[in-house]
Enzyme design. Sequence first.
Site, short mmCIF file in Angstrom:
data_model
loop_
_atom_site.label_atom_id
_atom_site.label_comp_id
_atom_site.label_asym_id
_atom_site.label_seq_id
_atom_site.Cartn_x
_atom_site.Cartn_y
_atom_site.Cartn_z
N THR B 146 2.12 -21.98 -5.10
CA THR B 146 3.11 -22.29 -5.79
C THR B 146 1.83 -23.87 -6.03
O THR B 146 0.57 -23.05 -7.50
CB THR B 146 4.03 -23.16 -5.50
OG1 THR B 146 4.18 -23.75 -4.81
CG2 THR B 146 5.09 -21.72 -5.62
N THR B 179 9.82 -25.73 -1.83
CA THR B 179 10.11 -24.63 -0.94
C THR B 179 8.73 -24.91 -0.04
O THR B 179 7.43 -24.81 -0.14
CB THR B 179 10.11 -23.49 -0.91
OG1 THR B 179 11.27 -23.69 -1.85
CG2 THR B 179 10.33 -22.96 -0.32
N ASN B 378 4.28 -34.39 -10.34
CA ASN B 378 6.10 -34.06 -10.24
C ASN B 378 5.78 -34.40 -11.75
O ASN B 378 7.67 -34.16 -11.53
CB ASN B 378 5.99 -34.73 -8.72
CG ASN B 378 6.06 -34.10 -7.51
OD1 ASN B 378 5.98 -32.92 -7.60
ND2 ASN B 378 5.04 -34.04 -6.95
N SER B 383 7.58 -29.00 -17.44
CA SER B 383 7.88 -29.06 -18.81
C SER B 383 7.21 -28.56 -19.60
O SER B 383 5.75 -27.75 -18.98
CB SER B 383 8.13 -30.79 -18.86
OG SER B 383 7.91 -31.88 -18.50
#
Lengths: 383, 383
Positions: B146, B179, B378, B383
């Site tokens: 990710t 995760t 973060n 957004s």
Amino acid sequence: MSVTAARGFLASGVAVGIKESGAPDLALVVNRGPSRAAAGVFTSNRVQAAPVRWSRRALADGRLSAVVLNSGGANACTGPGGAGDTRTMAEHTARQTDLAADEVAVCSTGLIGVRLPMDRVTAGIATAADQLSPEGGEDAAVAIKTTDSAHKTAVAAGDGWTVGGMAKGAGMLAPGLATMLVVLTTDADAGAEVLDAALREAVRTTFDRVDSDGCMSTNDTVLLLASGASGVVPDPTRFTAAVHAVCQDLARQLVADAEGASKEIEVAVVGAASEADAVEVGRSVARNNLLKCALHGEDPNWGRVLSAIGTTSAVFDPDLLDVAINGVWVCRDGAEGEPRDKVDLSDRRITVTVDLRSGDSRAVVWTNDLTAEYVHENSAYSS
Amino acid sequence: MSVTAARGFLASGVAVGIKESGAPDLALVVNRGPSRAAAGVFTSNRVQAAPVRWSRRALADGRLSAVVLNSGGANACTGPGGAGDTRTMAEHTARQTDLAADEVAVCSTGLIGVRLPMDRVTAGIATAADQLSPEGGEDAAVAIKTTDSAHKTAVAAGDGWTVGGMAKGAGMLAPGLATMLVVLTTDADAGAEVLDAALREAVRTTFDRVDSDGCMSTNDTVLLLASGASGVVPDPTRFTAAVHAVCQDLARQLVADAEGASKEIEVAVVGAASEADAVEVGRSVARNNLLKCALHGEDPNWGRVLSAIGTTSAVFDPDLLDVAINGVWVCRDGAEGEPRDKVDLSDRRITVTVDLRSGDSRAVVWTNDLTAEYVHENSAYSS
């Protein structure tokens, strides 16, 4: 106003050279009586600064006649030498004000692990004693500032008596400089037990519910001194309400001025099985760095709220959690609710509401967002 | 190498359009046997994603034949619909690989609270099944990334058997994307109980000791699948050591790649009365935002270490605490020790050593510094 709003108190604030900047850094508050009753609440950190250890002992008999406070150095983790410095501060203050050293509380704030420049401190105490005045409350409030952008004072009026106070701190538990210090005064004629009960009840739902960055200080101190100069014995309920109002006002000022913050966040937990559950969930949400970053970015990331709730031991069903951000219920039944686009996060004040749907208890915890400025202030301070 | 380093395993990783970027986002790992023994460890967050709930049930009999993993969406807090999506993923994988759905574990990672685009996911599973290969381990490791800047794999060789694995995550407890996912494979012939014991012991002192930002995910999953294809029954001690080595290697890669971090910080607690005390102190220090900011600024601010220790319930005397930063004992007996100027914090790796002087137990917790980049990543993600 501040600590001299109530009759029977003198205060002063002076620059004595503890801070390299030359800003005011030493304050005195003296109770002229007739009463000397007092109460205090101290940090629960097990690593406690020398002034905290001293003041706790000084308060053991429920009496205080004066408080000497300095900014520019926390006198924490300074060993036996630091303990001696605190004693010297109390003794010099006592000598200058015709009191006994064990009636003098000491509060220090600033960098941990550094000894105070005691020659300047003792000379400064003499200067501060010379300048004691019934109008000295503002000067005292200014002299205890560290990274505070503004000094903080509050006052509440009772039936013939007054409660006033000053605070320093950039978020209660956020002390880059190790400390929230609060001194409250009243001219009500209240004994130590009444003061203690009122102060503990007020602190429990105000300063103890501010959780700016989850970091607990070695120096946090809240003192309440009563002169009895009004001659009025207060109704305990009204007195507690007044102390609570002043604490609430000062606590909100701390949150508003937290280091580097751009948002003031109220985490309201409702529907909890107990107040303890509500507080646990509120703290967990308030301490979640990921959520604090998201709110800084004006992103109503309710998944991070659920993630934080899930780490607690509170009573709830993960599939029956509701979360509102600024009044929009973006999470219903533990899943997506109303569209996140409906949430407007442009204001400085943000409310996150968590409904645990497990009872009737509630609690509010205040915090701030996490910003690059916070990182900068706290990585640059002591170097 | 990765999950196909051990014999008996096929894997693949493909781009199926879950991520808008078009990057790989779906992976399959299939155990061709002859054994199907497996073990797993899951997040202790009480808010658990649908795939975690599913995989926990699938593993109840100690057997797994395949794992389907996706990035681009965590399928957490998605209600009954999300649970149905996870079931569909398992069923499609089973159909494509001639297995039963209850032998298929599911792992998802990405934003919380958003449903997966199931048409793309099911089409993608067919593509991934077509591309299964004994050389597919690297592709699988890439497809689960990710915010990871690099894919993460590790391998350890035993006596005729191998343990390999892949991980995704930018700090275990730091999932901006909710995760850490880890899949380990081995061709050793070990039963579910041996696998479970080895995995729990390994995780306890590796992934469980990584505390990048104190935020616990809804999706964390660590799986260990054994094919038995080597035909060798491993010595349990050596096997546990190999699993530990792979977990340790992957855990260090997670810390090294934590979001926005510029420092890798090892908090070593020694002289503790118990291992639990050592871990509690290590976590408290590792989670202290003020310390993490200070180390980011290369400031050896040991006062913040003591402040963090003081919030724990561990056995210690505040006046008998020693703290070293990069080997320099800057705090002795709870006060200033060697000069802080002697500490060199210019390297990426930093060690903070706390000696509680209360016993012989020890533990290490790994974390990162807190940076403006962490805040940026973060606050900008969803957004």
